[in-house]
Design an enzyme around this catalytic site. Structure first.
Site, mmCIF file in Angstrom:
data_model
loop_
_atom_site.group_PDB
_atom_site.id
_atom_site.type_symbol
_atom_site.label_atom_id
_atom_site.label_comp_id
_atom_site.label_asym_id
_atom_site.label_seq_id
_atom_site.Cartn_x
_atom_site.Cartn_y
_atom_site.Cartn_z
ATOM 1 N N ASP A 201 -5.076 7.413 -12.225
ATOM 2 C CA ASP A 201 -5.842 6.295 -11.689
ATOM 3 C C ASP A 201 -5.312 4.992 -12.286
ATOM 4 O O ASP A 201 -4.949 4.953 -13.472
ATOM 5 C CB ASP A 201 -7.320 6.478 -12.040
ATOM 6 C CG ASP A 201 -8.201 5.444 -11.379
ATOM 7 O OD1 ASP A 201 -8.621 5.684 -10.240
ATOM 8 O OD2 ASP A 201 -8.470 4.395 -12.001
ATOM 9 N N ASN A 209 -7.366 -6.925 -7.833
ATOM 10 C CA ASN A 209 -7.806 -7.397 -6.522
ATOM 11 C C ASN A 209 -8.607 -8.687 -6.618
ATOM 12 O O ASN A 209 -8.425 -9.615 -5.824
ATOM 13 C CB ASN A 209 -8.647 -6.318 -5.824
ATOM 14 C CG ASN A 209 -7.799 -5.198 -5.239
ATOM 15 O OD1 ASN A 209 -6.654 -5.410 -4.835
ATOM 16 N ND2 ASN A 209 -8.348 -3.986 -5.199
ATOM 17 N N ASP A 218 -2.634 -4.250 -2.679
ATOM 18 C CA ASP A 218 -1.961 -3.275 -1.814
ATOM 19 C C ASP A 218 -0.485 -3.166 -2.165
ATOM 20 O O ASP A 218 0.085 -2.060 -2.180
ATOM 21 C CB ASP A 218 -2.109 -3.683 -0.347
ATOM 22 C CG ASP A 218 -3.519 -3.467 0.182
ATOM 23 O OD1 ASP A 218 -4.311 -2.794 -0.509
ATOM 24 O OD2 ASP A 218 -3.814 -3.966 1.284
ATOM 25 N N GLU A 244 -7.323 3.804 -5.605
ATOM 26 C CA GLU A 244 -6.184 3.701 -6.526
ATOM 27 C C GLU A 244 -6.003 4.986 -7.327
ATOM 28 O O GLU A 244 -5.422 4.988 -8.404
ATOM 29 C CB GLU A 244 -6.374 2.513 -7.473
ATOM 30 C CG GLU A 244 -7.561 2.592 -8.409
ATOM 31 C CD GLU A 244 -8.855 2.068 -7.794
ATOM 32 O OE1 GLU A 244 -9.795 1.801 -8.572
ATOM 33 O OE2 GLU A 244 -8.933 1.920 -6.565
#
Length: 340
Positions: A201, A209, A218, A244
């Site tokens: 992860d 973000n 992204d 993620e």
């Protein structure tokens, strides 16, 4: 389209077929007169069409067997009726002819053609010899069906690839994992080899973000996945598990080997920042959990995934940017963290 025809019949039967079949150069024709050999051939390399001589021992068994094979149902099977008794019974009236045709189709044939091997047989029966044009017409029908099947398979393969792929990262998606993991487990157990998986992860990805926007986030995931793919063996498979979070299946890999792979991936990510432009370079770290297939694990891999996920959870709660292996969790009273 590479066309192949399997003829289940004797040489004298082949001699009665149209020259366009016997001397064709655009497709291959194979002749077999043994039922077991014919079944084996069909299973190994399915032909586009099968021509069956009714008087040959095993002809009806072959039609019946083919009818029951779901994955082979696309093969067009033409049954040539050359049994003298049936040809004689046909003279009893059109209703008898229909009954016999219905019986043949129910037994698995896609087409039923009345056929004489020897035109010297009763002059009155000579008219029953089928027109070669009818045979060629049925051949065309069979080839058309085979071509449509191939087109359908090609379309299905394309749709399956789309359905099992993650459009952002180009990795396999969670649905693909749910399909592939049981297969990998079954293969490992049948071959008596080890198998492991890694769940990883991206640490504090929400902060990326929130700070730089989702387009940058992204792009980070895309670059991360490219780095993962470039550092895995060809027999290992990476999946985007969600958001993620990613899963990597490691074939022929035990606990210690999985740990080595996970530590290497951890270093590859944390030691080299991701450069998105000359002005934007972002440091990213990942947390990883590993687990190796055990005898008591279920066939679907739920327990295997759970153990690795628990390791990932421990890696994140104990500081992130580290690897925790399930074998350490199960053998020591206190959590042992294996840092990169």
């Amino acid at each position: 389209m590479d066309i192949s025809i399997l003829v289940f019949g004797k040489n004298n039967f082949i001699a009665t077929l149209p020259d366009q079949i016997r001397y064709a150069t655009t497709f291959s024709v194979e002749v077999i007169d043994n039922l077991n050999q014919a079944v084996l051939r069909i299973e190994m390399t399915p032909p586009n069409l099968i021509l069956v001589q009714a008087s040959l021992d095993g002809s009806m068994e072959l039609c019946n067997w083919l009818k029951d094979q779901t994955k082979l149902s696309w093969i067009y099977c033409i049954l040539f009726e050359d049994r003298l008794q049936q040809l004689t019974d046909r003279n009893r009236g059109w209703h008898r002819e229909l009954e016999m045709s219905v019986a043949a189709l129910r037994q698995g044939a896609d087409a039923y053609i009345w056929h004489l091997l020897d035109e010297k047989i009763d002059h009155k029966l000579a008219e029953l010899t089928p027109n070669h044009g009818l045979i060629l017409a049925q051949l065309t029908v069979g080839l058309r069906k085979a071509q449509k099947y191939r087109d359908l398979i090609r379309t299905n393969d394309m749709l399956s690839a789309i359905a099992l792929a993650d459009s952002l990262t180009e990795l396999n998606n969670r649905r693909a994992l749910e399909w592939d993991l049981p297969r990998q487990i079954k293969k490992a157990r049948s071959q008596k080899t080890s198998m492991s998986l890694i769940i990883l992860d991206v640490d504090h990805f929400k902060k990326v973000n929130d700070t730089h926007g989702h387009l940058v986030g992204d792009r980070i995931l895309q670059l991360l996945c490219k780095r993962l793919r470039n550092n895995l063996r060809c027999q290992d498979t990476a999946f985007r598990y969600g958001g993620e979070e990613f899963v990597i299946l490691l074939a022929n890999t035990n606990d210690e080997e999985a740990l080595i792979v996970a530590r290497r991936l951890n270093r590859l990510v944390c030691e080299k920042p991701f450069s998105l432009s000359n002005k934007l370079i972002i440091n990213v770290t990942i947390s990883l959990g590993t687990a190796c297939l055990q005898a008591e694990d279920d066939e679907q891999g739920v327990s295997l995934l759970y153990r690795a996920d628990q390791c990932l959870l421990q890696a994140k709660t104990s500081g992130r940017n580290r690897v925790i292996a399930s074998n350490y969790l199960s053998h020591v009273p206190h959590l042992k963290v294996v840092s990169s």
